[in-house]
Design an enzyme around this catalytic site. Structure first.
Site, short mmCIF file in Angstrom:
data_model
loop_
_atom_site.label_atom_id
_atom_site.label_comp_id
_atom_site.label_asym_id
_atom_site.label_seq_id
_atom_site.Cartn_x
_atom_site.Cartn_y
_atom_site.Cartn_z
N ILE A 63 -43.82 25.22 -63.17
CA ILE A 63 -44.46 24.13 -62.25
C ILE A 63 -43.46 23.24 -61.82
CG2 ILE A 63 -46.02 22.11 -62.32
CD1 ILE A 63 -47.30 24.49 -63.21
N GLY A 315 -54.67 23.08 -57.85
CA GLY A 315 -53.34 23.24 -57.59
C GLY A 315 -52.57 23.41 -59.03
N GLU A 316 -51.59 23.26 -59.25
CA GLU A 316 -50.86 23.29 -60.62
C GLU A 316 -50.53 24.48 -60.99
OE1 GLU A 316 -52.87 21.11 -63.50
OE2 GLU A 316 -52.93 19.13 -62.44
N GLY A 317 -50.79 25.64 -60.42
CA GLY A 317 -50.93 27.07 -60.70
C GLY A 317 -52.35 27.40 -61.53
#
Length: 350
Positions: A63, A315-317
């Site tokens: 991240i 988001g954030e992966g």
């Protein structure tokens, strides 16, 4: 630029192993093609990993976080201090990606590239490039030196991942204002009109989207000389975390690690990576199609076939992480199913 490491070719696909995996798929106890995208995924992974029976057990999630000067233009629904607060949340285990990383037994690498207020958080790797980017509505978001440092930060995370035998890499991001930066970068690289790609981000209303679009249009006019140039578009309009993601995707391809790309912002980084070094495209899988309107256009541009379509916009992966079980199951089906001969099941007549 000297030492342009990102131009080094990606590792080659192992064609014999890909063909061996395809031959195995055609002998498994099921109608040919009945597992559709999962079959194609397993065969693709076999060619990339150089083994007939691929795996995605060892997972690394990085991240990258950084603040954005363009937030001063009022383009975000959330205040800038949320970036730093979310870094606390990541390492304390309370964020969505933290939960997903635990469930997936993934290594979580949280990297601070430059929040406005300096942080001292155990569990975060602090690689501060600046106190956020500059406001790209008035000048370049970052210097070339800062941009190169951000690219290198992404590469360094991949090298750490490789050192522990990672089989699948996910990059995620955190930075209030980064859908604005990502939209601007993509518009500049693709030389397209802002309304095609600009969306609500973390929750702007119609008026907010219109304002965000105008800010991006002014910035594109200011930086018009960079249009079509992926590296300079990234440096003039992007964010430290977007540049780090770009560096990570390039390094994954060079080091032979499959990358699973997340949503809109990560796909913009993937676009820049592919425009800088087209050979890296083979190493990029795409986890999902997000709710951000421009994401569909980016996926089409990249000729990507995402694994999920859940309307995500976090988001954030997180979207890529949610796709990991599908990747793992594709491998398990490929590796564990019996062939017609092994199961003594009659195959379809030739």
């Amino acid at each position: 630029m000297s030492n342009s490491w990102w131009l080094k070719p990606a590792q080659a696909i192992d064609v014999p192993m890909r063909e061996a995996a395809l031959a195995r798929q055609q002998q498994l106890t099921k109608p040919a093609g009945s597992l559709a995208q999962l079959e194609r995924l397993a065969v693709q992974l076999a060619g990339l990993q150089g083994r007939e029976r691929p795996a995605a057990d060892k997972l690394w999630i990085a991240i990258f976080a950084g603040d954005h000067g363009v937030v001063a233009e009022g383009v975000s629904a959330y205040p800038q201090e949320v970036t730093g607060q979310m870094l606390h949340n990541f390492v304390n285990g309370g964020a969505a990606i933290s939960v997903l990383a635990r469930q997936l037994s993934a290594q979580l690498d949280v990297v601070d590239l430059g929040t406005v207020a300096p942080l001292d958080l155990p569990g975060v790797r602090h690689l501060r490039i600046g106190a956020g980017t500059a406001n790209f509505a008035h000048g370049p978001a970052m210097s070339a030196e800062q941009g190169l440092a951000a690219l290198q930060a992404g590469r360094d995370s991949v090298l750490r991942a490789k050192a522990v035998g990672t089989e699948l890499f996910i990059g995620g991001e955190m930075g209030i204002g980064n859908t604005t930066a990502a939209s601007a970068v993509a518009c500049s690289v693709l030389e397209c009109a802002a309304p095609l790609l600009v969306g609500p981000g973390t929750g702007l209303n119609a008026e907010g989207i219109e304002h965000k679009t105008r800010v991006i249009e002014r910035a594109l006019a200011l930086h018009a000389e960079q249009a079509g140039d992926p590296l300079h578009s990234l440096f003039c309009l992007g964010g430290f975390e977007i540049a780090a993601l770009t560096g990570a995707y390039l390094a994954c391809a060079q080091e032979g690690i499959v990358a699973l790309v997340d949503g809109f912002i990560c796909s913009v980084a993937a676009l820049v990576a592919v425009r800088l070094n087209p050979s890296c495209r083979n190493w990029l899988l795409f986890g999902h199609r997000g709710a951000e309107p421009g994401h569909r256009h980016l996926l089409e541009t990249l000729q990507a076939e995402p694994l999920l379509d859940l309307g995500l916009r976090l988001g954030e992966g997180s979207g890529a992480a949610l796709a990991v079980p599908l990747v793992r199951l594709a491998c398990e089906l490929h590796n564990g199913m019996a062939t017609f001969a092994e199961a003594a099941v009659a195959d379809r007549p030739a």
